[in-house]
Write a protein that holds these residues in place. Sequence first.
Motif, PDB file in Angstrom:
ATOM      1  N   THR A 189      -9.324  25.392  -2.217  1.00 44.98           N
ATOM      2  CA  THR A 189      -9.124  26.704  -1.612  1.00 44.98           C
ATOM      3  C   THR A 189      -9.106  27.728  -2.742  1.00 44.98           C
ATOM      4  N   PRO A 190      -9.124  29.020  -2.434  1.00 45.11           N
ATOM      5  CA  PRO A 190      -9.131  30.019  -3.513  1.00 45.11           C
ATOM      6  C   PRO A 190      -7.932  29.929  -4.445  1.00 45.11           C
ATOM      7  N   GLY A 191      -6.788  29.418  -3.958  1.00 40.97           N
ATOM      8  CA  GLY A 191      -5.598  29.411  -4.796  1.00 40.97           C
ATOM      9  C   GLY A 191      -5.074  28.059  -5.197  1.00 40.97           C
ATOM     10  N   SER A 192      -5.713  26.980  -4.724  1.00 43.22           N
ATOM     11  CA  SER A 192      -5.183  25.658  -5.051  1.00 43.22           C
ATOM     12  C   SER A 192      -6.216  24.573  -4.791  1.00 43.22           C
ATOM     13  N   VAL A 193      -5.946  23.398  -5.367  1.00 37.37           N
ATOM     14  CA  VAL A 193      -6.729  22.197  -5.087  1.00 37.37           C
ATOM     15  C   VAL A 193      -5.734  21.092  -4.755  1.00 37.37           C
ATOM     16  N   THR A 194      -5.973  20.401  -3.645  1.00 38.47           N
ATOM     17  CA  THR A 194      -5.105  19.325  -3.185  1.00 38.47           C
ATOM     18  C   THR A 194      -5.910  18.034  -3.107  1.00 38.47           C
ATOM     19  N   VAL A 195      -5.298  16.920  -3.491  1.00 39.64           N
ATOM     20  CA  VAL A 195      -5.934  15.608  -3.382  1.00 39.64           C
ATOM     21  C   VAL A 195      -4.953  14.676  -2.697  1.00 39.64           C
ATOM     22  N   ALA A 196      -5.463  13.800  -1.819  1.00 40.00           N
ATOM     23  CA  ALA A 196      -4.551  12.995  -1.017  1.00 40.00           C
ATOM     24  C   ALA A 196      -5.197  11.709  -0.540  1.00 40.00           C
ATOM     25  N   SER A 197      -4.333  10.712  -0.305  1.00 36.40           N
ATOM     26  CA  SER A 197      -4.732   9.517   0.419  1.00 36.40           C
ATOM     27  C   SER A 197      -4.971   9.880   1.876  1.00 36.40           C
ATOM     28  N   SER A 198      -5.526   8.934   2.624  1.00 39.65           N
ATOM     29  CA  SER A 198      -5.693   9.126   4.059  1.00 39.65           C
ATOM     30  C   SER A 198      -4.371   8.840   4.764  1.00 39.65           C
ATOM     31  N   GLY A 199      -4.353   9.034   6.081  1.00 43.42           N
ATOM     32  CA  GLY A 199      -3.169   8.658   6.833  1.00 43.42           C
ATOM     33  C   GLY A 199      -2.715   9.668   7.862  1.00 43.42           C
ATOM     34  N   TRP A 200      -3.244  10.907   7.795  1.00 38.47           N
ATOM     35  CA  TRP A 200      -2.854  11.886   8.805  1.00 38.47           C
ATOM     36  C   TRP A 200      -4.028  12.818   9.070  1.00 38.47           C
ATOM     37  N   ALA A 201      -4.031  13.406  10.253  1.00 36.66           N
ATOM     38  CA  ALA A 201      -5.102  14.323  10.633  1.00 36.66           C
ATOM     39  C   ALA A 201      -4.954  15.614   9.840  1.00 36.66           C
ATOM     40  N   MET A 256       0.847  -1.192   0.000  1.00 38.12           N
ATOM     41  CA  MET A 256       0.000   0.000   0.000  1.00 38.12           C
ATOM     42  C   MET A 256       0.882   1.240   0.000  1.00 38.12           C
ATOM     43  N   CYS A 257       0.570   2.176  -0.837  1.00 42.51           N
ATOM     44  CA  CYS A 257       1.352   3.400  -0.984  1.00 42.51           C
ATOM     45  C   CYS A 257       0.511   4.602  -0.578  1.00 42.51           C
ATOM     46  N   ARG A 258       1.107   5.786  -0.639  1.00 44.22           N
ATOM     47  CA  ARG A 258       0.394   7.019  -0.323  1.00 44.22           C
ATOM     48  C   ARG A 258       0.545   7.997  -1.481  1.00 44.22           C
ATOM     49  N   LEU A 259      -0.527   8.734  -1.746  1.00 38.70           N
ATOM     50  CA  LEU A 259      -0.597   9.654  -2.870  1.00 38.70           C
ATOM     51  C   LEU A 259      -0.890  11.066  -2.392  1.00 38.70           C
ATOM     52  N   LEU A 260      -0.293  12.050  -3.066  1.00 38.17           N
ATOM     53  CA  LEU A 260      -0.568  13.451  -2.770  1.00 38.17           C
ATOM     54  C   LEU A 260      -0.376  14.250  -4.053  1.00 38.17           C
ATOM     55  N   GLY A 261      -1.333  15.100  -4.387  1.00 36.69           N
ATOM     56  CA  GLY A 261      -1.232  15.922  -5.579  1.00 36.69           C
ATOM     57  C   GLY A 261      -1.752  17.313  -5.318  1.00 36.69           C
ATOM     58  N   VAL A 262      -1.214  18.299  -6.060  1.00 35.30           N
ATOM     59  CA  VAL A 262      -1.650  19.679  -5.882  1.00 35.30           C
ATOM     60  C   VAL A 262      -1.611  20.400  -7.223  1.00 35.30           C
ATOM     61  N   VAL A 263      -2.606  21.259  -7.442  1.00 34.36           N
ATOM     62  CA  VAL A 263      -2.626  22.180  -8.579  1.00 34.36           C
ATOM     63  C   VAL A 263      -2.895  23.557  -8.006  1.00 34.36           C
ATOM     64  N   SER A 264      -2.088  24.536  -8.443  1.00 38.79           N
ATOM     65  CA  SER A 264      -2.181  25.872  -7.870  1.00 38.79           C
ATOM     66  C   SER A 264      -2.301  26.921  -8.969  1.00 38.79           C
ATOM     67  N   SER A 265      -2.812  28.083  -8.594  1.00 41.60           N
ATOM     68  CA  SER A 265      -2.940  29.181  -9.553  1.00 41.60           C
ATOM     69  C   SER A 265      -1.608  29.877  -9.809  1.00 41.60           C
ATOM     70  N   ALA A 266      -0.609  29.627  -8.964  1.00 41.76           N
ATOM     71  CA  ALA A 266       0.704  30.263  -9.117  1.00 41.76           C
ATOM     72  C   ALA A 266       1.800  29.246  -8.885  1.00 41.76           C
ATOM     73  N   SER A 267       2.934  29.468  -9.500  1.00 47.81           N
ATOM     74  CA  SER A 267       4.066  28.564  -9.344  1.00 47.81           C
ATOM     75  C   SER A 267       4.822  28.886  -8.058  1.00 47.81           C
ATOM     76  N   ASP A 268       5.150  27.843  -7.296  1.00 52.35           N
ATOM     77  CA  ASP A 268       5.912  28.016  -6.067  1.00 52.35           C
ATOM     78  C   ASP A 268       6.488  26.659  -5.669  1.00 52.35           C
ATOM     79  N   THR A 269       7.225  26.618  -4.571  1.00 55.47           N
ATOM     80  CA  THR A 269       7.807  25.365  -4.114  1.00 55.47           C
ATOM     81  C   THR A 269       6.732  24.505  -3.455  1.00 55.47           C
ATOM     82  N   LEU A 270       7.002  23.221  -3.371  1.00 51.83           N
ATOM     83  CA  LEU A 270       6.023  22.319  -2.765  1.00 51.83           C
ATOM     84  C   LEU A 270       5.826  22.587  -1.270  1.00 51.83           C
ATOM     85  N   PRO A 271       6.862  22.927  -0.492  1.00 52.96           N
ATOM     86  CA  PRO A 271       6.595  23.275   0.908  1.00 52.96           C
ATOM     87  C   PRO A 271       5.650  24.471   1.054  1.00 52.96           C
ATOM     88  N   ARG A 272       5.748  25.441   0.151  1.00 49.60           N
ATOM     89  CA  ARG A 272       4.849  26.596   0.241  1.00 49.60           C
ATOM     90  C   ARG A 272       3.441  26.231  -0.220  1.00 49.60           C
TER      91      ARG A 272
END
Length: 248
Positions: A207-219, A1-17
């Motif tokens: 959110t107004p500036g991004s959409v995030t999709v993820a597996s479960s696993g953390w609060a 079993m693996c974990r997935l995380l994806g993000v699309v944003s209206s502006a380019s930036d680093t993944l931590p941001r």
Amino acid sequence: MCRLLGVVSSASDTLPRHLGADLDAFTGLSKVHCDGWGIAYWDAQDDLVSAKYPEPALGSERFQAAVESARTDAALLHLRKASVNMANTEQNTHPFLAGSVAFAHNGYLSPRSELDRLVAEAGGRPSEGDTDSERYFSLVLAELRHSGPVEALHEAARKIADSAEVVSLNCLLLTHDALYASARYDEKVITAQGADVASYELNYRITPGSVTVASSGWARPAPWLPLANGQILEISRTSLWTSVHVLR
């Protein structure tokens, strides 16, 4: 079993941001999902690039450097927990890339010989590694030659489900135009194996500036919306418009 995380944003930036505390919590899951990490993203030159390594993300200087240097508006991340007898090699580490498409999978399909047959019948590319996931991607690629991403994901999943044993076909597919998240898993098989169905649930947050999709696993703080079993989420890179497609 693996974990997935994806993000699309209206502006380019680093993944931590882009991801904030979600990235730290996701990285922490590699205490269990420790057999490899990988990212794929569109860079400032609008090229699809990736970085991956068969090691735990947590504590990895390579992983930290990769997420901090990836300035992007669309990305997917994967943490691998290898199936039994699957080697920890770069060839077996997600995501898999082909041209302008990247793919990451969470689940298990068998037997691989049946997947190879389906890929060959569809005229798909042979796999370089040992994983069922890469063979799944090869079938999606074959379907993409004559249909759009949503239909390609649907047809690949249908063919596999008709011919092979499926635990989960959950995946993220990143194209030039959009990020797609497909939720498709067999709740009866998961329950029979003594696993938690919630481990295969996908959720997304708008959110107004991004959409995030993820597996479960953390609060995670609200509001997250469930992606139901049998649905495909499409997130447009240009507009952040989200569409949920129901598989037939």
